[in-house]
Scaffold this motif. Sequence first.
Motif, PDB file in Angstrom:
ATOM      1  N   LYS A   1       0.872  -1.025   0.057  1.00  8.82           N
ATOM      2  CA  LYS A   1      -0.026  -0.031  -0.026  1.00  8.82           C
ATOM      3  C   LYS A   1       0.921   1.226   0.025  1.00  8.82           C
ATOM      4  CE  LYS A   1      -0.434   0.194   4.905  1.00  8.82           C
ATOM      5  NZ  LYS A   1      -1.229  -0.007   6.359  1.00  8.82           N
ATOM      6  N   ILE A   2       0.418   2.457  -0.098  1.00 11.21           N
ATOM      7  CA  ILE A   2       1.103   3.745  -0.255  1.00 11.21           C
ATOM      8  C   ILE A   2       1.675   3.803   1.138  1.00 11.21           C
ATOM      9  CG2 ILE A   2       0.887   6.170  -0.680  1.00 11.21           C
ATOM     10  CD1 ILE A   2       0.745   4.446  -3.012  1.00 11.21           C
ATOM     11  N   LEU A   3       2.930   4.156   1.211  1.00 10.41           N
ATOM     12  CA  LEU A   3       3.527   4.370   2.617  1.00 10.41           C
ATOM     13  C   LEU A   3       4.876   5.460   2.508  1.00 10.41           C
ATOM     14  CD1 LEU A   3       5.966   2.100   1.945  1.00 10.41           C
ATOM     15  CD2 LEU A   3       4.602   0.596   3.021  1.00 10.41           C
ATOM     16  N   ASP A   4       5.323   5.541   3.620  1.00 15.09           N
ATOM     17  CA  ASP A   4       6.598   6.448   3.365  1.00 15.09           C
ATOM     18  C   ASP A   4       8.011   5.510   2.981  1.00 15.09           C
ATOM     19  OD1 ASP A   4       5.298   8.710   4.441  1.00 15.09           O
ATOM     20  OD2 ASP A   4       5.713   8.157   6.506  1.00 15.09           O
ATOM     21  N   ARG A   5       8.937   6.311   2.419  1.00 15.51           N
ATOM     22  CA  ARG A   5       9.863   5.604   1.656  1.00 15.51           C
ATOM     23  C   ARG A   5      10.653   5.045   2.795  1.00 15.51           C
ATOM     24  NH1 ARG A   5      13.680   6.978  -3.090  1.00 15.51           N
ATOM     25  NH2 ARG A   5      14.936   4.986  -3.392  1.00 15.51           N
ATOM     26  N   SER A   6      10.864   5.527   4.240  1.00  7.53           N
ATOM     27  CA  SER A   6      11.692   5.117   5.172  1.00  7.53           C
ATOM     28  C   SER A   6      11.110   3.679   5.727  1.00  7.53           C
ATOM     29  CB  SER A   6      11.292   6.091   6.429  1.00  7.53           C
ATOM     30  OG  SER A   6       9.915   6.380   6.769  1.00  7.53           O
ATOM     31  N   ASP A   7       9.823   3.323   5.258  1.00  7.45           N
ATOM     32  CA  ASP A   7       9.529   1.898   5.596  1.00  7.45           C
ATOM     33  C   ASP A   7       9.972   1.063   4.464  1.00  7.45           C
ATOM     34  OD1 ASP A   7       7.999   2.775   7.710  1.00  7.45           O
ATOM     35  OD2 ASP A   7       6.424   3.226   6.440  1.00  7.45           O
ATOM     36  N   ARG A   8      11.234   0.254   4.815  1.00  4.40           N
ATOM     37  CA  ARG A   8      11.912  -0.326   3.699  1.00  4.40           C
ATOM     38  C   ARG A   8      11.665  -1.882   4.035  1.00  4.40           C
ATOM     39  NH1 ARG A   8      15.286   2.601   1.162  1.00  4.40           N
ATOM     40  NH2 ARG A   8      16.451   0.975   0.247  1.00  4.40           N
ATOM     41  N   PRO A   9      11.518  -2.665   2.964  1.00  5.61           N
ATOM     42  CA  PRO A   9      11.311  -4.035   3.003  1.00  5.61           C
ATOM     43  C   PRO A   9      12.394  -4.945   3.902  1.00  5.61           C
ATOM     44  CG  PRO A   9      11.653  -3.627   0.773  1.00  5.61           C
ATOM     45  CD  PRO A   9      11.473  -2.198   1.649  1.00  5.61           C
ATOM     46  N   GLU A  10      13.813  -4.280   3.417  1.00  9.11           N
ATOM     47  CA  GLU A  10      15.074  -5.141   4.141  1.00  9.11           C
ATOM     48  C   GLU A  10      15.101  -4.598   5.570  1.00  9.11           C
ATOM     49  OE1 GLU A  10      16.385  -1.226   1.996  1.00  9.11           O
ATOM     50  OE2 GLU A  10      14.811  -2.845   1.944  1.00  9.11           O
ATOM     51  N   ASP A  11      14.397  -3.884   5.944  1.00  8.81           N
ATOM     52  CA  ASP A  11      14.691  -3.574   7.631  1.00  8.81           C
ATOM     53  C   ASP A  11      14.067  -4.503   8.638  1.00  8.81           C
ATOM     54  OD1 ASP A  11      14.638  -2.369  10.352  1.00  8.81           O
ATOM     55  OD2 ASP A  11      13.479  -0.685   9.644  1.00  8.81           O
ATOM     56  N   LYS A  12      15.252  -5.365   9.050  1.00  7.24           N
ATOM     57  CA  LYS A  12      14.945  -6.430   9.734  1.00  7.24           C
ATOM     58  C   LYS A  12      14.227  -6.358  11.126  1.00  7.24           C
ATOM     59  CE  LYS A  12      18.627  -8.993   7.391  1.00  7.24           C
ATOM     60  NZ  LYS A  12      19.702  -9.782   7.691  1.00  7.24           N
ATOM     61  N   HIS A  13      14.439  -5.268  11.711  1.00  9.50           N
ATOM     62  CA  HIS A  13      13.868  -4.908  12.993  1.00  9.50           C
ATOM     63  C   HIS A  13      12.451  -4.139  12.916  1.00  9.50           C
ATOM     64  CE1 HIS A  13      17.888  -5.175  14.451  1.00  9.50           C
ATOM     65  NE2 HIS A  13      18.441  -4.363  13.590  1.00  9.50           N
ATOM     66  N   ALA A  14      11.782  -3.988  11.944  1.00  6.08           N
ATOM     67  CA  ALA A  14      10.508  -3.631  11.684  1.00  6.08           C
ATOM     68  C   ALA A  14       9.681  -4.734  11.227  1.00  6.08           C
ATOM     69  CB  ALA A  14      10.532  -2.434  10.474  1.00  6.08           C
ATOM     70  N   LYS A  15       8.205  -4.461  11.377  1.00  4.20           N
ATOM     71  CA  LYS A  15       7.414  -5.591  10.877  1.00  4.20           C
ATOM     72  C   LYS A  15       7.508  -5.547   9.436  1.00  4.20           C
ATOM     73  CE  LYS A  15       2.287  -6.418  11.268  1.00  4.20           C
ATOM     74  NZ  LYS A  15       1.165  -6.030  11.598  1.00  4.20           N
ATOM     75  N   PRO A  16       7.432  -6.961   8.847  1.00  5.08           N
ATOM     76  CA  PRO A  16       7.510  -7.059   7.454  1.00  5.08           C
ATOM     77  C   PRO A  16       6.543  -6.589   6.617  1.00  5.08           C
ATOM     78  CG  PRO A  16       7.720  -9.288   8.591  1.00  5.08           C
ATOM     79  CD  PRO A  16       7.406  -8.143   9.674  1.00  5.08           C
ATOM     80  N   LEU A  17       7.043  -6.047   5.507  1.00  2.00           N
ATOM     81  CA  LEU A  17       5.977  -4.953   4.867  1.00  2.00           C
ATOM     82  C   LEU A  17       4.889  -6.101   3.997  1.00  2.00           C
ATOM     83  CD1 LEU A  17       8.183  -2.245   3.040  1.00  2.00           C
ATOM     84  CD2 LEU A  17       6.783  -2.266   5.135  1.00  2.00           C
ATOM     85  N   PHE A  18       3.617  -5.872   4.147  1.00  2.00           N
ATOM     86  CA  PHE A  18       2.643  -6.770   3.664  1.00  2.00           C
ATOM     87  C   PHE A  18       2.493  -6.009   1.999  1.00  2.00           C
ATOM     88  CE2 PHE A  18      -1.922  -7.339   2.804  1.00  2.00           C
ATOM     89  CZ  PHE A  18      -1.761  -8.743   2.658  1.00  2.00           C
ATOM     90  N   PRO A  19       2.298  -7.017   1.259  1.00  2.00           N
ATOM     91  CA  PRO A  19       2.142  -8.411   1.156  1.00  2.00           C
ATOM     92  C   PRO A  19       3.749  -8.880   0.617  1.00  2.00           C
ATOM     93  CG  PRO A  19       1.070  -7.870  -0.771  1.00  2.00           C
ATOM     94  CD  PRO A  19       1.402  -6.555  -0.074  1.00  2.00           C
TER      95      PRO A  19
END
Length: 408
Positions: free
Chosen positions: A219-237
């Motif tokens: 979905k539309i999100l901020d670029r700071s939400d990155r898929p390779e960020d292992k400390h954040a919740k995995p990006l769906f889907p």
Amino acid sequence: MASSGPQPVTLHFQDLVRVAGETIAGSVDLHVALAQENRIEHLRIKFRGSISTRITTQNGQTRITHRQTVPLIHANKSLWTQGTVFPEAGSHVLSFPFQFQLPTTLPPSYHCDGHSRGGAISYSLEVVGDRPGIFRTNTRIRRVFSVVPAASDSQLLTKESLRQGWDGSWKDTMREDKIRQGLWGDYSRVSASLLLPDLRSFPIATPIPYSFHITTETKILDRSDRPEDKHAKPLFPAPPTQSSKFTQTLRRHTEVRVHGRLRHLEDAFDLQGIRNIDTASARAVQAVIDEPEWVPRDDSKGRGFWRRTVHFNSTLAFPFAPTFRTETLDWMYVLQFVVPFPGLGNDLKIQLPIHFGPGSACPPPPIGAPGSSSLTYADVLPAGPPPMIDLPPSYWAGEDHDWTDEKS
């Protein structure tokens, strides 16, 4: 019945898939002393083939099973009668060769079984040692075997093209959908593309190359939400990165008919376990994971979505009866890939009808038979006998075979 000691009658018949139109051959051994001991007075062999269907109906508490049998082959051959003199009559064991010609129009061996319906196309040889007398039962050896139709020249060329590496055109089947994790919120997008050789029919038991591409868009999100960020919740889907994370299923739809009654039956076969049926030309699943791609939507606010794509390349083989229609049984297949995503109703499904044809040539008659030559199985393209087709134990047990002449 299995026994470690010598038997009065022994059937020698090679355990191979047979091709419609070929001449099948074997021999029957008669142990003279044991035959006399068992009061066997006549030895014969029966060759049978039939289409058997059944449908069970219920009216109140009454259940009635309706059956129909369509004969395909009904041949008998006498091998020996007590008192007959043979050149090897002094031997302890007499050997009797036999041959039968398979009709060219035979349907493939088949079996289906469901609640209150089922059917089988089956073939068998049976050796009978007649033991006249009120309290005696005949000696019987029954061998069920399987048959496939013969492939045409064009079908054999198609099979060889696939085995050597397909360089023809491809057919692309696509599916896309919008999904979201919960009941509310913005939608993400998922899509899949399945590429198969652009053929009207595929030869059975032959590795078929395929490519399966899966793409997801967040979905539309901020670029700071990155898929390779292992400390954040995995990006769906997130797309699957292993082939075991999605299903590959062959669905079979069968129509069963008995004297005007019609029922439908559906079976499903998991294709994961039969991918490498031909180890010489099969290949493991190759997964290629693209780098995540940022797609901006509002540069001023640094918002957009992440696109991720995974490509799978491998082969599938289908050791099942070719698509066929008969008087009382016919069946078709549907290939189905399902990619699961978290959330209710979020699975992405691709399915397409797929037609299967034969992939084996009819071998020449055995050496010495009418019309035979010095050719053997190995001289026929493709070399060797046909591969086995997937039939359940109940087919080989002859449970649905029509043994109407059991006493004969």
